[in-house]
Design a protein around this motif. Sequence first.
Motif, PDB file in Angstrom:
ATOM      1  N   ARG A   1       0.862  -1.180   0.000  1.00 51.26           N
ATOM      2  CA  ARG A   1       0.000   0.000   0.000  1.00 51.26           C
ATOM      3  C   ARG A   1       0.900   1.232   0.000  1.00 51.26           C
ATOM      4  NH1 ARG A   1      -5.308  -1.086   0.980  1.00 51.26           N
ATOM      5  NH2 ARG A   1      -5.838  -3.109   1.903  1.00 51.26           N
TER       6      ARG A   1
ATOM      7  N   ASP B   1       1.082  -5.608   2.969  1.00 47.76           N
ATOM      8  CA  ASP B   1      -0.266  -6.034   3.332  1.00 47.76           C
ATOM      9  C   ASP B   1      -0.616  -7.233   2.465  1.00 47.76           C
ATOM     10  OD1 ASP B   1      -2.729  -6.175   4.519  1.00 47.76           O
ATOM     11  OD2 ASP B   1      -3.415  -4.189   3.893  1.00 47.76           O
TER      12      ASP B   1
ATOM     13  N   LEU C   1      -4.043  -8.876   0.041  1.00 47.72           N
ATOM     14  CA  LEU C   1      -5.378  -8.706  -0.517  1.00 47.72           C
ATOM     15  C   LEU C   1      -5.744  -9.951  -1.324  1.00 47.72           C
ATOM     16  CD1 LEU C   1      -5.631  -5.037  -1.875  1.00 47.72           C
ATOM     17  CD2 LEU C   1      -6.930  -6.048   0.003  1.00 47.72           C
TER      18      LEU C   1
ATOM     19  N   GLY D   1     -11.544  -5.222  -2.099  1.00 49.34           N
ATOM     20  CA  GLY D   1     -10.816  -4.115  -1.477  1.00 49.34           C
ATOM     21  C   GLY D   1     -11.632  -3.553  -0.337  1.00 49.34           C
ATOM     22  N   GLU D   2     -11.176  -2.444   0.200  1.00 45.41           N
ATOM     23  CA  GLU D   2     -11.887  -1.840   1.328  1.00 45.41           C
ATOM     24  C   GLU D   2     -13.275  -1.383   0.908  1.00 45.41           C
ATOM     25  OE1 GLU D   2      -9.997   1.099   3.633  1.00 45.41           O
ATOM     26  OE2 GLU D   2      -8.229  -0.115   4.089  1.00 45.41           O
TER      27      GLU D   2
ATOM     28  N   THR E   1     -16.590   0.508   0.223  1.00 47.30           N
ATOM     29  CA  THR E   1     -16.947   1.902  -0.014  1.00 47.30           C
ATOM     30  C   THR E   1     -18.025   2.331   0.970  1.00 47.30           C
ATOM     31  OG1 THR E   1     -18.691   1.323  -1.589  1.00 47.30           O
ATOM     32  CG2 THR E   1     -16.454   1.605  -2.466  1.00 47.30           C
TER      33      THR E   1
ATOM     34  N   ALA F   1     -16.608   0.142   7.917  1.00 46.29           N
ATOM     35  CA  ALA F   1     -15.495   0.807   7.248  1.00 46.29           C
ATOM     36  C   ALA F   1     -14.202   0.059   7.540  1.00 46.29           C
ATOM     37  CB  ALA F   1     -15.393   2.256   7.715  1.00 46.29           C
ATOM     38  N   GLY F   2     -13.409  -0.156   6.497  1.00 46.72           N
ATOM     39  CA  GLY F   2     -12.153  -0.878   6.641  1.00 46.72           C
ATOM     40  C   GLY F   2     -12.246  -2.348   6.304  1.00 46.72           C
ATOM     41  N   ASP F   3     -13.467  -2.914   6.254  1.00 46.09           N
ATOM     42  CA  ASP F   3     -13.634  -4.320   5.890  1.00 46.09           C
ATOM     43  C   ASP F   3     -13.253  -4.536   4.429  1.00 46.09           C
ATOM     44  OD1 ASP F   3     -14.578  -4.763   8.395  1.00 46.09           O
ATOM     45  OD2 ASP F   3     -16.634  -5.246   7.816  1.00 46.09           O
ATOM     46  N   VAL F   4     -12.700  -5.704   4.133  1.00 42.49           N
ATOM     47  CA  VAL F   4     -12.421  -6.094   2.750  1.00 42.49           C
ATOM     48  C   VAL F   4     -13.653  -6.798   2.196  1.00 42.49           C
ATOM     49  CG1 VAL F   4     -11.015  -7.562   1.247  1.00 42.49           C
ATOM     50  CG2 VAL F   4      -9.941  -6.261   3.089  1.00 42.49           C
TER      51      VAL F   4
END
Length: 654
Positions: A184, A261, A263, A280-281, A283, A296-299
Amino acid sequence: MTSTCGSSVPDFRPVTWSIRHAAAPTALLLVASGALGACSAEEDPTERVAAAAARLATTLESGTWGSTDLAVPLTNLVDLPRVVDVVAVGEPQTTGEDGPRTADVTLGWAWDLDADGESDWTYETRARLHEDDEGAWTPEYDERVLAEGLGGGATLSLARTVPERGDILDGAGTPIVTDRPVRRVGIDKTRFPEGASDDDVRAGAVALAEVVGLEDTAGYAERVLAAGPRAFVEIITVREGSQDVDLAALEGVPGAVAVPDELPLAPTSAWARPLLGRAGEATAEIVEESEGAVQAGDVVGLSGLQRTFDAQLRGTSGLAVVRTAAGGAESEVFAREPVDGADVQLSLDTAVQTSAEEALAGTEAPAGLVAIRPSTGEVLAVANSAGTEGQNLAALATLAPGSSFKVVTALALLRAGVGPDDVVSCTPDVTVAGYGITNYPDYPATHLGDIAMTDAIAQSCNTALINARDAVSAQDLADAAAALGLGQQLETGWGAFTGSVPTETTETELAAAFIGQGEVLASPLTMATVAASVRAGAAVTPRLVLGPEEVADGAAATAPAVPLTAEEAEVLSRYMRAVVEEGTGILLVDVPGEPVHAKTGSAEVGAGDSYRVDSWMIATQGDLAVAALVQGGGHGSIAAGGIVEDFLRQVAAR
């Protein structure tokens, strides 16, 4: 306060029970004034106490309590409402005979901790009511009335555990999309020296934006400046080992870092990307639509199959209510274990998909390729060129398939009595209701005139088929298409267009349909299904999602009105072999392995400045069927045919 029959009704001010951010814990306020009601002495005291208990439960559920402003120390419940259900359980236990009495009330609580509309944490507490001289019942405040574990300065907080995300697997059960190392890249504002000015920070952000190739350098710089003094502001995520960004160049950029990180990613950045999508994170829109399941922040899945099957892949978060005593000791009073996401298994064959990706790698135009295993209908590859700009042209195109559709036309004519050795008239042109139709440019003059039907298919003579149209109706053509799997309805769970053929046409529309133009529409998936059906000897239903069971395709295709017979499939296979041995698909004649059967196609699209000719090819080899499309590829077999040849050679080499 008003009174009815000696009962007093408090003037409650309800306050919503809400979640507050952990960084600034704000308690949930329960506010009310007045007692919980009084009645005349003539009323049954048991009924009066029960009514008071019910009113107490109602006021607690709405977020109010008695006449005192109280704070419920439930912290760290972040940003969403929690539904609380409070009911009086059983009959209150009343004590005292002479003078004021007391009553013990059992309250049943149910909390919706993840805002999904279902109760998660349930428990019972007890409250005590006091009767005053006028017969009104007032609750006695005790923090333990509100929640388990309270009292003595203790607080309760909600902890959330994110589950492991499931993988997307190939047909062999090997992970395709799985956690892979990434970096990142961004600006870490703590890496600037103390006293750094806004100009210093801006300069670092602009320099980083230039390194990664971001056009809006000023916009990124403003985002960095607007963030907090200890913020990390990401600009891009790159795969470990990727050459997309020169990570070594970051060393000379103030504040720039590349944080390691993981993904969920496919083998390469392009590998089946339009089909698989990306994760991804979450929206802000996804968080809002999830009704508490995503924070917020969850994949999460952002596109493609990752998005379609996100609920299965994501799993269910774990929850825990933690009691923190005044001295700091912690203990769990409620726990729900996380449920890891389920793997989603596809039929894709990694080697076949990789061959398809490599065959398309040199194509700048929008292009797509689909490969199917005829014996099972399993989709082995769904590949798209970079020119599709992330669109799944291979499965979703709705374009005229041109002469690749002549396999369908040949079946309709076969059923009308025109067989492989029958003579048809391949004229230079044909006029239908005043509309002139010709053969493709550079059609070989040696194959004009009266020729066998096999030769007409091999050389792809438009006029020969159109001249034989009187024996075939639009419905006959549509029935032939259905017999080859075109147009079937699928419960696939993924975006797929299986084609369409009109059943009612004008004379010119039918003539156009005979050569795969007009209202006939298809995708590479459609035409790969047609080729697979010829090879299988029956209509093939494409299958992509194999498991888990609750998300598997469950195709709901209905049987064709006139099913394909083994004899018909044999004739069509002979036609397609003639295309390779002596016709427009001769470039495939020396592909290693079993004999290749094919049909080329060109489709004219648009007019004027938007006019183009799309290139198509379908082919089978052993238990493999393939279809390729190149938008604007032109007449002849060079564009799509070259891709199919490259694909088959690579499959044979693996």
